[in-house]
Design a protein around this motif. Structure first.
Motif, PDB file in Angstrom:
ATOM      1  N   VAL A  78       9.102  -5.063  13.188  1.00 57.97           N
ATOM      2  CA  VAL A  78       8.919  -4.556  11.611  1.00 57.97           C
ATOM      3  C   VAL A  78       7.719  -5.454  11.234  1.00 57.97           C
ATOM      4  N   ASP A 115      16.938  -8.106   9.890  1.00 59.07           N
ATOM      5  CA  ASP A 115      17.303  -9.131   9.484  1.00 59.07           C
ATOM      6  C   ASP A 115      18.641  -9.911  10.354  1.00 59.07           C
ATOM      7  N   SER A 140       9.346   2.102   4.816  1.00 61.88           N
ATOM      8  CA  SER A 140       9.297   1.220   4.467  1.00 61.88           C
ATOM      9  C   SER A 140      10.177   1.598   2.847  1.00 61.88           C
ATOM     10  N   VAL A 141      11.495   0.352   3.439  1.00 62.95           N
ATOM     11  CA  VAL A 141      12.367   0.745   2.131  1.00 62.95           C
ATOM     12  C   VAL A 141      12.698   0.783   1.000  1.00 62.95           C
ATOM     13  N   ASP A 193       0.834  -1.592   0.066  1.00 59.53           N
ATOM     14  CA  ASP A 193      -0.123   0.193   0.004  1.00 59.53           C
ATOM     15  C   ASP A 193       1.102   1.266   0.008  1.00 59.53           C
ATOM     16  N   LEU A 194       1.699   1.544   0.956  1.00 68.48           N
ATOM     17  CA  LEU A 194       2.674   2.412   0.520  1.00 68.48           C
ATOM     18  C   LEU A 194       3.191   2.943  -0.092  1.00 68.48           C
TER      19      LEU A 194
HETATM   20  C1  UD1 Z   1      13.732  -4.880   3.763  1.00 64.50           C
HETATM   21  C2  UD1 Z   1      14.672  -5.475   2.434  1.00 64.50           C
HETATM   22  C3  UD1 Z   1      14.163  -6.999   4.112  1.00 64.50           C
HETATM   23  C4  UD1 Z   1      13.505  -6.156   5.139  1.00 64.50           C
HETATM   24  C5  UD1 Z   1      12.960  -5.307   5.320  1.00 64.50           C
HETATM   25  C6  UD1 Z   1      12.838  -4.426   6.968  1.00 64.50           C
HETATM   26  C7  UD1 Z   1      15.048  -5.148   0.388  1.00 64.50           C
HETATM   27  C8  UD1 Z   1      15.550  -6.236  -0.831  1.00 64.50           C
HETATM   28  N1  UD1 Z   1      14.611  -6.366   1.583  1.00 64.50           N
HETATM   29  O1  UD1 Z   1      12.570  -5.079   2.894  1.00 64.50           O
HETATM   30  O2  UD1 Z   1      15.197  -8.204   4.231  1.00 64.50           O
HETATM   31  O3  UD1 Z   1      13.922  -7.521   6.076  1.00 64.50           O
HETATM   32  O4  UD1 Z   1      14.013  -3.769   4.066  1.00 64.50           O
HETATM   33  O5  UD1 Z   1      13.904  -3.858   6.879  1.00 64.50           O
HETATM   34  O6  UD1 Z   1      15.668  -4.314   0.978  1.00 64.50           O
HETATM   35  N2  UD1 Z   1       5.129  -2.574   4.806  1.00 64.50           N
HETATM   36  C9  UD1 Z   1       3.760  -2.081   4.763  1.00 64.50           C
HETATM   37  N3  UD1 Z   1       2.710  -1.247   3.220  1.00 64.50           N
HETATM   38  C10 UD1 Z   1       3.882  -1.658   2.475  1.00 64.50           C
HETATM   39  C11 UD1 Z   1       5.344  -2.060   2.213  1.00 64.50           C
HETATM   40  C12 UD1 Z   1       5.815  -2.262   3.997  1.00 64.50           C
HETATM   41  O7  UD1 Z   1       2.838  -2.086   5.962  1.00 64.50           O
HETATM   42  O8  UD1 Z   1       3.281  -0.451   1.497  1.00 64.50           O
HETATM   43  C13 UD1 Z   1       5.345  -2.995   5.910  1.00 64.50           C
HETATM   44  C14 UD1 Z   1       5.679  -4.727   5.998  1.00 64.50           C
HETATM   45  O9  UD1 Z   1       4.439  -5.185   5.830  1.00 64.50           O
HETATM   46  C15 UD1 Z   1       7.248  -4.208   7.287  1.00 64.50           C
HETATM   47  C16 UD1 Z   1       7.481  -2.972   7.646  1.00 64.50           C
HETATM   48  O10 UD1 Z   1       6.231  -1.948   6.435  1.00 64.50           O
HETATM   49  O11 UD1 Z   1       5.596  -4.593   8.414  1.00 64.50           O
HETATM   50  C17 UD1 Z   1       8.825  -2.726   6.591  1.00 64.50           C
HETATM   51  O12 UD1 Z   1       8.744  -3.647   5.780  1.00 64.50           O
HETATM   52  P1  UD1 Z   1      10.045  -3.196   3.850  1.00 64.50           P
HETATM   53  O13 UD1 Z   1      10.970  -2.105   5.185  1.00 64.50           O
HETATM   54  O14 UD1 Z   1       8.692  -2.424   2.862  1.00 64.50           O
HETATM   55  O15 UD1 Z   1      10.908  -4.682   3.597  1.00 64.50           O
HETATM   56  P2  UD1 Z   1      10.636  -4.489   2.055  1.00 64.50           P
HETATM   57  O16 UD1 Z   1      11.310  -3.063   1.749  1.00 64.50           O
HETATM   58  O17 UD1 Z   1       9.945  -5.153   1.360  1.00 64.50           O
END
Ligand code: UD1
Length: 420
Positions: A329, A307, A165-166, A124-125
């Motif tokens: 997270v 991680d 979110s990364v 969603d983000l």
């Molecule tokens: C990246 C890393 C992964 C790491 C994670 C958190 C890469 C390729 N992968 O994954 O190794 O474990 O960061 O440090 O860089 N979320 C939402 N909505 C969104 C996106 C994320 O609610 O649209 C939530 C996720 O479910 C999670 C949190 O936000 O609870 C963090 O996720 P995110 O930082 O987005 O992880 P990734 O970028 O997928």
């Protein structure tokens, strides 16, 4: 399929060299889609995930050459707009081609990655950020479809329920660099991998400031150029080796690693009796024979990284006393508990927390890797355990640890790979 066999209970010693960061390499490789010109990326680790990203870039129309950590990405005419299910479903990181495809082509069709064993992983983000830039976002047959006549800069708040979110930050950055006007991303992810991506985009001619902080400011440009860049060291690989060294009560020298990216881990380990010495790119771990337990919560950077949560739990499993581990997270990222318990650990889950009652020693057993970092936790457990540990499904490890067996053999571990 192969399995890893570890004979535990041995001290490690010597030096280990850390590879380039997987989580930097993936978005930076995706960013090459933003230019028609050649890009050269150094220190790209040879992993299942980076090889998948190379395949994806090729399927989108790029030509690549990859040798000894150096990746050259060349254009050969227009790129395609579709990232197919068979590649994106094997690696969630490939979802970060969405931003650059939208930025460059004003349209993108990227398969939704789906969930995985560490929990539900929404997008969603990503959608919110790209919509704010003016894209129309829909889903069609399992794909996210993004379209825009033109992208315009916007002020975007990207914080979510679980923090920043990364990859959403990476996607929005990569679309915004070619948008009209100024974009401000508030509550951006501050991870060093985002800073590295920002540095690469700047090398390509983008106007980006504030990357590595919660506010990133981007002024869109008309086009980006080719660039040459070297990927930063993998802080998660370095952290994993630090935890291996502490768990086996060994002294280890970790080269090509930057301690500044690991302060949350170093701080908690210092508080339980581990000593560190470091220079700019070397971390030396000096262990006492006894350490005390510690409780941790994971948070986005600069907090304790999710991680490294599983690997830290493997350390606490053999640290006398009680520790509580909470993952803020990914609250469900606890698949490793059952496998560690099969080796004699005493860990139970209570709601959001894992309660670890440290035992004197673990015992080797056949165990199953469930995801990348859980597999690393099982390697740590195997290194400390009495007897033989067999780790099955090691393709998870190959997604994120370059030459793991070779590196472990070099520092004195007894580890081998066998066909199942
Ligand atoms: C990246 C890393 C992964 C790491 C994670 C958190 C890469 C390729 N992968 O994954 O190794 O474990 O960061 O440090 O860089 N979320 C939402 N909505 C969104 C996106 C994320 O609610 O649209 C939530 C996720 O479910 C999670 C949190 O936000 O609870 C963090 O996720 P995110 O930082 O987005 O992880 P990734 O970028 O997928």
């Amino acid at each position: 399929m192969d399995k890893l066999v570890i004979e535990g209970g041995r001290r490690l010693s010597g030096e280990v060299r850390i590879s380039g960061a997987k989580n930097s390499a993936l978005p930076i490789m995706a960013a090459t889609l933003l230019t028609d010109q050649p890009c050269t990326i150094h220190n790209v680790p040879k992993l299942r995930d980076t090889l998948t990203m190379i395949k994806l870039l090729e399927s989108l129309g790029k030509v690549t050459r990859y040798e000894k950590g150096k990746l050259v990405v060349l254009g050969k005419g227009p790129i395609k707009d579709t990232a197919p299910y068979d590649l994106v479903s094997t690696m969630r990181g490939s979802f970060c081609v969405l931003g650059p495809l939208l930025g460059k082509l004003r349209r993108a069709r990227v398969s939704l990655p789906g969930g995985c064993v560490i929990g539900i992983r929404p997008v969603d983000l990503h959608v919110k950020g790209l919509k704010a830039l003016g894209a129309e976002m829909t889903t069609d047959a399992g794909y996210i479809v993004a379209k825009a006549k033109r992208l315009r800069g916007a002020r975007i708040y990207l914080g979510g329920v679980f923090g920043s979110s990364v990859l959403a930050t990476a996607n929005v950055m990569m679309a915004a660099v070619l948008a009209n006007g100024e974009t401000i991303i508030e509550s951006a992810a501050c991870e060093p991998e985002i800073e590295d991506l920002g540095n690469f985009l700047v090398r390509m001619g983008a106007h980006v400031i504030g990357h590595g902080t919660p506010r990133i400011i981007i002024r869109g440009v008309k086009e980006l150029l080719g660039a040459d860049h070297s990927i930063i060291a993998d802080r998660i690989e370095a952290g994993t080796f630090i935890l291996m060294s502490v768990a086996t009560r060994s002294d280890l020298t970790i080269r090509d690693a930057y301690h500044g990216h690991l302060l949350s881990l170093i701080d908690v380990l210092e508080s339980i009796g581990v000593r560190f010495e470091y220079t700019d790119d070397v971390i030396r771990v000096i262990n006492r024979r006894t350490i005390t337990p510690a409780s941790i919560n994971t948070y986005p950077y600069p907090g304790f990284p999710t991680d490294l949560q599983a690997q830290f739990m493997a350390l606490m499993a053999t640290t006398p006393g009680v520790s509580v581990i909470t993952d803020r997270v990914y609250p469900d990222r606890f698949m490793h508990i059952a496998e560690l318990d099969r080796m004699g650990a005493n860990i139970r889950r209570e709601g959001l927390h894992a309660i670890v009652q440290g035992v004197k020693t673990l015992h080797g057993a056949p165990v199953m890797a469930s995801d990348l970092r859980a597999s690393a936790a099982l390697v740590i457990a195997g290194l400390t355990a009495k007897g033989l540990t067999e780790i099955h499904r090691i393709y998870h490890l190959e997604r994120g640890y370059e030459d793991l067996e070779k590196k472990l053999l070099n520092i004195g571990a007894k580890i081998s790979r066998k066909k199942v």
